[in-house]
Design a protein around this motif. Structure first.
Motif, PDB file in Angstrom:
ATOM      1  N   GLY A  28     -12.198  -7.249   9.618  1.00  0.00           N
ATOM      2  CA  GLY A  28     -10.935  -6.998   8.938  1.00  0.00           C
ATOM      3  C   GLY A  28     -11.213  -6.527   7.530  1.00  0.00           C
ATOM      4  N   ALA A  29     -10.319  -5.743   6.991  1.00  0.00           N
ATOM      5  CA  ALA A  29     -10.450  -5.268   5.611  1.00  0.00           C
ATOM      6  C   ALA A  29      -9.068  -5.259   4.982  1.00  0.00           C
ATOM      7  CB  ALA A  29     -11.055  -3.873   5.569  1.00  0.00           C
ATOM      8  N   ALA A  30      -9.043  -5.537   3.697  1.00  0.00           N
ATOM      9  CA  ALA A  30      -7.800  -5.446   2.931  1.00  0.00           C
ATOM     10  C   ALA A  30      -8.139  -4.870   1.571  1.00  0.00           C
ATOM     11  CB  ALA A  30      -7.145  -6.815   2.793  1.00  0.00           C
ATOM     12  N   LEU A  31      -7.318  -3.941   1.129  1.00  0.00           N
ATOM     13  CA  LEU A  31      -7.537  -3.307  -0.167  1.00  0.00           C
ATOM     14  C   LEU A  31      -6.258  -3.346  -0.978  1.00  0.00           C
ATOM     15  CD1 LEU A  31      -6.093  -0.265  -0.164  1.00  0.00           C
ATOM     16  CD2 LEU A  31      -7.996   0.201   1.384  1.00  0.00           C
ATOM     17  N   ARG A  32      -6.423  -3.180  -2.274  1.00  0.00           N
ATOM     18  CA  ARG A  32      -5.285  -3.125  -3.175  1.00  0.00           C
ATOM     19  C   ARG A  32      -5.215  -1.741  -3.794  1.00  0.00           C
ATOM     20  NH1 ARG A  32      -6.554  -6.836  -5.885  1.00  0.00           N
ATOM     21  NH2 ARG A  32      -5.363  -8.501  -4.962  1.00  0.00           N
ATOM     22  N   CYS A  33      -3.989  -1.189  -3.828  1.00  0.00           N
ATOM     23  CA  CYS A  33      -3.708   0.106  -4.447  1.00  0.00           C
ATOM     24  C   CYS A  33      -2.358  -0.015  -5.127  1.00  0.00           C
ATOM     25  CB  CYS A  33      -3.678   1.197  -3.376  1.00  0.00           C
ATOM     26  SG  CYS A  33      -3.083   2.790  -3.976  1.00  0.00           S
ATOM     27  N   ASP A  34      -2.313   0.231  -6.425  1.00  0.00           N
ATOM     28  CA  ASP A  34      -1.060   0.129  -7.181  1.00  0.00           C
ATOM     29  C   ASP A  34      -0.393  -1.224  -6.996  1.00  0.00           C
ATOM     30  OD1 ASP A  34      -1.385   2.786  -8.067  1.00  0.00           O
ATOM     31  OD2 ASP A  34      -0.404   3.557  -6.261  1.00  0.00           O
ATOM     32  N   GLY A  35      -1.218  -2.271  -6.870  1.00  0.00           N
ATOM     33  CA  GLY A  35      -0.699  -3.628  -6.728  1.00  0.00           C
ATOM     34  C   GLY A  35      -0.243  -3.989  -5.326  1.00  0.00           C
ATOM     35  N   GLY A  40      -6.522  -3.402   7.527  1.00  0.00           N
ATOM     36  CA  GLY A  40      -6.867  -2.755   8.780  1.00  0.00           C
ATOM     37  C   GLY A  40      -7.915  -3.564   9.510  1.00  0.00           C
ATOM     38  N   CYS A  41      -8.082  -3.290  10.786  1.00  0.00           N
ATOM     39  CA  CYS A  41      -9.086  -3.977  11.601  1.00  0.00           C
ATOM     40  C   CYS A  41      -9.855  -2.939  12.410  1.00  0.00           C
ATOM     41  CB  CYS A  41      -8.423  -5.001  12.534  1.00  0.00           C
ATOM     42  SG  CYS A  41      -7.236  -4.285  13.680  1.00  0.00           S
ATOM     43  N   GLU A  55     -12.228  -0.731   7.489  1.00  0.00           N
ATOM     44  CA  GLU A  55     -12.006  -0.079   6.207  1.00  0.00           C
ATOM     45  C   GLU A  55     -11.199   1.210   6.384  1.00  0.00           C
ATOM     46  OE1 GLU A  55     -16.232  -1.888   6.004  1.00  0.00           O
ATOM     47  OE2 GLU A  55     -14.888  -1.072   7.528  1.00  0.00           O
ATOM     48  N   ALA A  56     -11.522   1.966   7.431  1.00  0.00           N
ATOM     49  CA  ALA A  56     -10.801   3.216   7.698  1.00  0.00           C
ATOM     50  C   ALA A  56      -9.341   2.934   8.009  1.00  0.00           C
ATOM     51  CB  ALA A  56     -11.462   3.966   8.850  1.00  0.00           C
ATOM     52  N   GLY A  57      -9.081   1.844   8.740  1.00  0.00           N
ATOM     53  CA  GLY A  57      -7.698   1.472   9.037  1.00  0.00           C
ATOM     54  C   GLY A  57      -6.921   1.099   7.790  1.00  0.00           C
ATOM     55  N   ALA A  58      -7.560   0.361   6.897  1.00  0.00           N
ATOM     56  CA  ALA A  58      -6.895  -0.029   5.644  1.00  0.00           C
ATOM     57  C   ALA A  58      -6.635   1.197   4.773  1.00  0.00           C
ATOM     58  CB  ALA A  58      -7.743  -1.064   4.901  1.00  0.00           C
ATOM     59  N   ILE A  59      -7.603   2.110   4.728  1.00  0.00           N
ATOM     60  CA  ILE A  59      -7.415   3.338   3.948  1.00  0.00           C
ATOM     61  C   ILE A  59      -6.276   4.166   4.534  1.00  0.00           C
ATOM     62  CG2 ILE A  59      -8.479   5.551   3.335  1.00  0.00           C
ATOM     63  CD1 ILE A  59     -11.162   3.938   3.086  1.00  0.00           C
ATOM     64  N   ILE A  63      -2.903   5.411   2.583  1.00  0.00           N
ATOM     65  CA  ILE A  63      -2.486   6.806   2.499  1.00  0.00           C
ATOM     66  C   ILE A  63      -1.078   6.969   3.064  1.00  0.00           C
ATOM     67  CG2 ILE A  63      -2.966   9.151   3.357  1.00  0.00           C
ATOM     68  CD1 ILE A  63      -4.867   8.163   1.128  1.00  0.00           C
ATOM     69  N   ARG A  64      -0.817   6.321   4.180  1.00  0.00           N
ATOM     70  CA  ARG A  64       0.517   6.388   4.805  1.00  0.00           C
ATOM     71  C   ARG A  64       1.602   5.898   3.852  1.00  0.00           C
ATOM     72  NH1 ARG A  64       5.020   6.523   5.733  1.00  0.00           N
ATOM     73  NH2 ARG A  64       6.160   6.188   7.659  1.00  0.00           N
TER      74      ARG A  64
END
Length: 131
Positions: A28-35, A40-41, A55-59, A63-64
């Motif tokens: 699993g991955a989780a990222l922060r963008c603009d708070g 994604g998994c 990571e690709a799923g989270a990105i 983007i979406r």
């Protein structure tokens, strides 16, 4: 809940939903963008090269939602640090600065390792090379 704890919780939740019937290695991955947190998994496929990384799923989720800059990311795999694969390191560079912190977390939520993107992908080729 502090900001990294929120990322950890989201990455753990994403990992629990991974589709990994072949390797049995859920990520699993989780990222922060603009708070905002995006997760994604990994999703495997019987034709192995066609799977996607967490990571690709989270990105893709970022983007979406209209995001373009990763501020911080957490990746959770197994009991040893689950560092992003080479392809995901390049994807992270597309949307992250060299000082982007990449945290590798255990399935229990413990911090195993933190590296900057520059440490994971030294001398990276990025969007600034094409300007």
């Amino acid at each position: 809940m502090n900001m990294i704890q929120e990322l950890i919780q989201e990455a753990l939740e994403a990992r629990s939903r991974a589709y990994a019937p072949y390797s049995r290695f859920q990520v699993g991955a989780a990222l922060r963008c603009d708070g905002v947190v995006h997760s994604g998994c990994n999703v495997e496929n019987a034709a192995y090269p066609l799977g996607t990384c967490a990571e690709a799923g989270a990105i893709a989720a970022m983007i979406r939602a209209g995001g373009r800059r990763i501020e911080e990311i957490v990746v959770v795999g197994g009991d040893a640090p689950c560092t992003p694969c080479g392809g995901c390191r390049q994807k992270l560079r597309e949307f992250g600065l060299p000082e982007l912190r990449v945290h590798m977390i255990s399935p229990k939520g413990d911090l195993l390792l933190t590296r900057t993107l520059a440490e994971l992908l030294p001398d990276a080729f990025g969007p600034d090379h094409l300007e």
